[in-house]
Scaffold this motif. Structure first.
Motif, short mmCIF file in Angstrom:
data_model
loop_
_atom_site.label_atom_id
_atom_site.label_comp_id
_atom_site.label_asym_id
_atom_site.label_seq_id
_atom_site.Cartn_x
_atom_site.Cartn_y
_atom_site.Cartn_z
N GLY A 100 -2.68 -6.47 -3.39
CA GLY A 100 -2.09 -5.23 -3.86
C GLY A 100 -3.12 -4.23 -4.36
O GLY A 100 -2.86 -3.03 -4.35
N MET A 146 -5.97 -1.69 -4.31
CA MET A 146 -6.41 -0.82 -3.22
C MET A 146 -7.75 -0.16 -3.45
O MET A 146 -8.36 0.34 -2.51
CB MET A 146 -5.35 0.27 -2.97
N ASP A 184 -0.68 -1.44 -4.20
CA ASP A 184 0.29 -1.51 -3.11
C ASP A 184 1.28 -2.65 -3.38
O ASP A 184 0.93 -3.82 -3.28
CB ASP A 184 -0.45 -1.75 -1.79
N LYS A 207 3.94 -3.55 -1.70
CA LYS A 207 4.29 -4.34 -0.50
C LYS A 207 3.22 -5.38 -0.22
O LYS A 207 3.52 -6.53 0.13
CB LYS A 207 4.47 -3.41 0.70
#
Length: 348
Positions: free
Chosen positions: A38, A40, A51, A53
């Protein structure tokens, strides 16, 4: 532009931008070691990206928490023991997040001081990174503020900000009912609450921070700086096993004030004070401070740092899950009708 006057710089006013840049470079390896799915971007930008997703969430709800370390910082500053105070900062935030049923994802810190000591600050933030790593969240940003005239000598202040997530509908507390069992997880000492009273008691004894601790090995200052325990991984393991209805982080207010925060209106609890032994540090504080049992239970964690409210038919299995995760588990009592916390027996 002013003429005829000696030129001044920001450094002459007490703010060293180069020292701040050096600190960022010094802590990058520690922050990088906390990376998780996650994340970034690294440190240094104007903001930090994450992130959801990529972290594995499909319909997430975000949960945020912020906290500090309180006057425990005074002991860290006065003794120069700076390596674990950052763990306290993280623990105070992420232990709150998990009580909502959330997994901590990332953390940001705020470090303010009068004069930036890069070596000392690196030690402090390395502790923050250690706390993040221990709870599975990433250190992805923060702020270092050099504020001459606001903080004296080596004084500093810390604040932390944690963000977590859970899938929609998984928030806690949920389903708490009479007959649910209270499972208490042992603390690692005073943690990060009640230190104004702790310091008052130490002052009354006349002991210095470098004196031998009367209740354990090592110095008094080092013993009282034992970091707040990180309960995130065991708590999440229990939540995922099923049967956990609520969690209460036992911070300021102790069992007396924190457990009612997760109970439905009209519900209380009965707690057996003989279900666990009062750790030596609390026996010493109670004796030297003349502290009543009621005051101990309302000011300190008294040896129980987290309470899980669980379904009665799953209490034994969940106790095993928590024990396997490294926790000392105590069956404290049950949820009862009536909006009060009742204690049976005495602290020993």
């Amino acid at each position: 532009m002013a003429e005829g006057k000696d030129g001044l710089s920001y450094a002459q006013a007490g703010v060293d931008i180069d020292a701040g840049n050096a600190l960022v470079e010094a802590i990058k390896p520690a922050a990088k070691a906390t990376a998780r799915p996650g994340v970034m971007a690294g440190l240094g930008g104007f903001g930090a990206l994450f992130d959801l997703k990529a972290a594995g969430y499909s319909d997430p709800i975000l949960v945020a928490a912020t906290d500090g370390v309180g006057t425990k910082l005074r002991i860290a500053i006065d003794t120069g023991h700076l390596d674990t105070i950052g763990i306290d900062l993280v623990a105070m935030c992420v232990n709150d997040l998990v009580c909502q049923g959330a997994e901590p994802l990332f953390f940001l810190d705020y470090f303010a001081t009068g004069k930036l000591d890069v070596t000392a600050a690196t030690r402090i933030i390395a502790g923050i990174a250690e706390g993040c790593k221990g709870s599975g969240c990433a250190l992805i940003g923060g702020e270092t503020a050099e504020m001459p005239g606001m903080y004296e000598a080596k004084d500093f202040d810390l604040a932390g900000f944690a963000v977590g997530a859970m899938e929609r509908g998984a928030d806690l507390p949920a389903g708490v009912q009479a007959g649910d069992v209270l499972l208490g997880l042992a603390s690692d000492g005073v943690h990060s609450n009640g230190y104004s009273l702790v310091r008052k008691i130490v002052e009354r004894t006349g002991l210095g921070w470098d004196a031998p601790a009367p209740f354990t090995d090592g110095t008094l200052g080092a013993a009282l700086l034992a970091p707040t325990r990180l309960y995130v991984r065991p708590a999440l393991a229990a939540i995922r096993a099923g049967g956990v209805h609520a969690l209460a982080h036992i911070t300021g207010g102790g069992l007396t004030e924190n457990l009612p925060r997760v109970l439905p209106e009209g519900m209380g609890a009965e707690i057996d004070l003989g279900a666990w032994s009062l750790p030596p540090v609390f026996n010493w504080l109670a004796r030297e401070g003349g502290i009543t049992e009621a005051e101990m239970l309302k000011t300190f964690n008294a040896g129980i740092g987290m309470v899980l409210v669980v379904a009665a038919d799953q209490a034994e299995a969940l106790g095993a899950v928590l024990s396997e995760a490294g926790e000392s588990v105590h069956r404290l009592g049950t949820v009862t009708p009536g909006a009060s916390i009742r204690y049976a027996g005495t602290l020993v």
